[in-house]
Motif scaffolding. Structure first.
Motif, PDB file in Angstrom:
ATOM      1  N   LYS A 261      13.403  32.837 -14.341  1.00  0.00           N
ATOM      2  CA  LYS A 261      12.716  31.546 -14.331  1.00  0.00           C
ATOM      3  C   LYS A 261      13.209  30.672 -13.161  1.00  0.00           C
ATOM      4  O   LYS A 261      12.416  30.121 -12.405  1.00  0.00           O
ATOM      5  N   GLN A 262      14.530  30.609 -13.014  1.00  0.00           N
ATOM      6  CA  GLN A 262      15.105  29.736 -11.987  1.00  0.00           C
ATOM      7  C   GLN A 262      14.710  30.199 -10.581  1.00  0.00           C
ATOM      8  O   GLN A 262      14.423  29.384  -9.700  1.00  0.00           O
ATOM      9  N   ILE A 263      14.702  31.516 -10.374  1.00  0.00           N
ATOM     10  CA  ILE A 263      14.326  32.042  -9.051  1.00  0.00           C
ATOM     11  C   ILE A 263      12.886  31.629  -8.739  1.00  0.00           C
ATOM     12  O   ILE A 263      12.570  31.212  -7.623  1.00  0.00           O
ATOM     13  N   GLY A 264      12.015  31.706  -9.745  1.00  0.00           N
ATOM     14  CA  GLY A 264      10.611  31.307  -9.561  1.00  0.00           C
ATOM     15  C   GLY A 264      10.511  29.832  -9.162  1.00  0.00           C
ATOM     16  O   GLY A 264       9.713  29.470  -8.288  1.00  0.00           O
ATOM     17  N   ILE A 265      11.341  29.004  -9.780  1.00  0.00           N
ATOM     18  CA  ILE A 265      11.321  27.562  -9.448  1.00  0.00           C
ATOM     19  C   ILE A 265      11.866  27.354  -8.038  1.00  0.00           C
ATOM     20  O   ILE A 265      11.248  26.692  -7.203  1.00  0.00           O
ATOM     21  N   ASP A 266      13.023  27.975  -7.762  1.00  0.00           N
ATOM     22  CA  ASP A 266      13.661  27.775  -6.444  1.00  0.00           C
ATOM     23  C   ASP A 266      12.796  28.319  -5.304  1.00  0.00           C
ATOM     24  O   ASP A 266      12.839  27.799  -4.188  1.00  0.00           O
ATOM     25  N   ALA A 267      12.012  29.352  -5.597  1.00  0.00           N
ATOM     26  CA  ALA A 267      11.175  29.962  -4.552  1.00  0.00           C
ATOM     27  C   ALA A 267      10.141  28.970  -4.021  1.00  0.00           C
ATOM     28  O   ALA A 267       9.603  29.153  -2.933  1.00  0.00           O
ATOM     29  N   GLN A 268       9.892  27.927  -4.809  1.00  0.00           N
ATOM     30  CA  GLN A 268       8.888  26.948  -4.356  1.00  0.00           C
ATOM     31  C   GLN A 268       9.516  25.659  -3.845  1.00  0.00           C
ATOM     32  O   GLN A 268       8.827  24.664  -3.627  1.00  0.00           O
TER      33      GLN A 268
END
Ligand code: F6P
Length: 542
Positions: A261-268
């Protein structure tokens, strides 16, 4: 399972029990920069996986302090609270002299155990002097853990091959500690392992644990087999446990993962957009019209970087129409540069990049952009976000978290993963294009397949891979490990009780050589008394 749920699971346990993580590599290191001191995260799969867990659970992480400003930020007990902006755990640093680092980290860990366990045709090198240092450093880690836990009950979660002797030292000093170890690299077959000159000592060290985890069942099986053929111990294949000194170690597979989840958020995030702009400048005008193939690795001979480059070269030789329509962006973090094999693989890669660029490049197109640096988390996410194809071509890898990070980062649901079948990740990510990196022709074909893959197929494959990583995320990994521990050991067992059990264990250890006879007679005579004796000695009911 998410961070909050894992934190809640631990909230009860932590009222009675300390939680300590131990590894060689630290989750953050401190360096001097122009305007003071800054904390950085190292390029390490272990850190990518474990840092979110310790942030969720809290506790203390003990690791080697190896960076230039590490000593400047710790208190008198060598502790510092992290992450700086929002501290959630304590890092306690262990200091090593250059000689100790040489023998323990470069010597036994990375010149001996690393090549021995990976089996990629790089010969392991052994030195008795290094082994003595490895022992001393493991002892130092043991003293630090014991000082950290004091008289309290504790769960100690040990990481990796640098600390194979630590569990035995801890077990001898404090039989009541709950010890788990996760081995982040492959465990080889016993024929490969038996050349390690101190193999029994390593196995005995690891059998100090209550629970020993590997990425996949195959490595668990190799470990059970290695122990059975190497030393006095009862290997129970039905329960995947090993009894030594009358006490069990449970051997289990736990495929490691990432914080989906966090990687998905940070990717943006804005930081990632900024890094993307930097890469676009690096790739030059027209970059966005080309297919971008990405590699992101430590420079290590296990990662198959020359093999990947040769595949790319062959692809261009066979398909000249692709020239100018694709680019390989290779992020490469220097690693273990004091070891000769690492310097020579680095030279080999640079020569190959030069050769390919000379052979195929034109005035306005450079086929390979090789960026040798410690790219930070946001830069790596930016590269994943720009990629049409990410290539993981390891010759052998316990798991490989680049593959899972890429999948987690692609919230847009597009992108192709080219993945070596010799990674742990290939067991879960079966929708990747699976390849044998030793087969250059196959690699070139797979790169072409990725180039031509229709959008619908890309999206379907990516959706299935994302569902898998989302389900088996890093918190789920943590939950499985700790629930397995809770199932196997009684967390409340007090110290005196554990001491008594440990004394009984030493008696059993002395009887161990006769166990085979007891087992044989028990099976033959099916006598109730013998069955009881066998169960007392081994803990296994026949
Ligand atoms: O894969 C084993 C491992 O220890 C990882 O856990 C880590 O990502 C990598 O090697 C980095 O190694 P080092 O700590 O030597 O830089």
């Amino acid at each position: 399972m998410d961070a909050l749920a894992l934190g809640n699971l631990f909230a009860g346990i932590k009222k009675k029990t300390k939680v300590v993580v131990v590894s060689n590599r630290q989750p953050w290191f401190h360096e001097r920069v122009a305007d003071g001191i800054r904390a950085f995260r190292p390029a390490s799969g272990l850190v990518t996986a474990l840092e979110p867990i310790i942030e969720a659970v809290g506790g203390t992480w003990i690791a080697h302090g190896s960076a230039s400003a590490d000593r400047l930020v710790v208190d008198r007990k060598n502790r510092v609270r992290l992450p700086e902006q929002n501290p959630r755990f304590t890092l306690r640093r262990v200091w090593l002299t250059p000689k100790e680092e040489e023998g323990y980290y470069y010597g036994i860990s990375n010149k001996a155990l690393w090549p021995l366990c990976h089996i990629v045709y790089t010969k392991p090198r052994f030195s008795r002097k290094d082994w003595e240092i490895y022992r001393d450093v493991n002892k130092r880690f043991s003293d630090t853990v014991l000082d950290e836990v004091g008289d309290s009950p504790a769960i100690v979660f040990i990481q990796d091959y640098h600390l194979a002797l630590l569990p035995r030292y801890l077990r001898n000093a404090r039989p009541d500690l709950k010890l788990i170890q996760f081995w982040h690299i492959p465990w080889p077959n016993r024929e490969a392992f038996r050349i390690f000159p101190w193999s029994e000592e390593v196995l005995d060290g690891l059998l100090g644990n209550d629970l020993l985890g590997f990425h996949i069942q195959y490595h668990c099986n190799n470990f059970l087999d290695t122990v059975e053929k190497t030393m006095e111990a009862m290997v129970d294949y039905e329960n995947f446990s090993i009894y030594r000194g009358g006490r069990p170690t449970y051997i289990r597979p736990f495929p490691i993962s990432v914080d989906f989840k966090q990687i998905g958020i940070d990717a943006q995030s804005a930081a990632v957009q900024e890094k993307k702009a930097g890469f676009i400048r690096e790739l030059g005008p027209g970059a966005e019209g080309k297919k971008i193939y990405v590699g992101a690795d430590r420079i290590d001979y296990t990662k198959g970087i020359p093999e990947r480059l040769r595949g790319f070269d062959l692809l261009l030789q066979r398909n000249p129409d692709l020239k100018g329509r694709m680019t390989l962006l290779q992020l490469a973090a220097p690693s273990r540069t004091q070891i000769e094999e690492y310097r020579s693989i680095s030279d080999e890669i640079e020569n190959l990049v030069e050769e390919i660029n000379r052979r195929h490049g034109t005035d306005d197109w450079q086929p390979v952009h090789f960026l040798r640096a410690n790219h930070d988390y946001y830069a790596v996410l930016a590269a994943y976000g720009m990629a049409d194809v990410v290539m993981v071509t390891s010759l052998h890898d316990g798991m490989n978290l680049v593959a899972k990070e890429f999948v987690a980062a692609r919230t847009d649901g597009d992108g192709v993963l080219l993945l070596s079948q010799y990674t742990g990740a290939a067991r879960e990510l079966t929708d990747a294009v699976l390849i044998n990196p030793y087969d250059t022709d196959q690699l070139a074909d797979a790169m072409l397949q990725a180039f031509r893959m229709p959008e619908e197929e890309r999206r379907q494959r990516m959706a299935r891979m994302r569902a898998q990583v989302e389900k088996n995320n890093i918190y789920e990994w943590g939950r499985k490990i700790f629930e397995e521990l809770l199932k196997r050991v009684h967390i409340g067992k007090c110290r005196s009780e554990a001491m008594r059990a440990s004394r009984a264990g030493s008696v059993i250890q002395r009887l161990n050589p006769h166990l085979a006879a007891v087992k044989f007679l028990t099976l033959r005579c099916s006598s109730a008394i013998l069955k009881k004796l066998h169960a007392r000695l081994t803990g296994i009911t026949m």
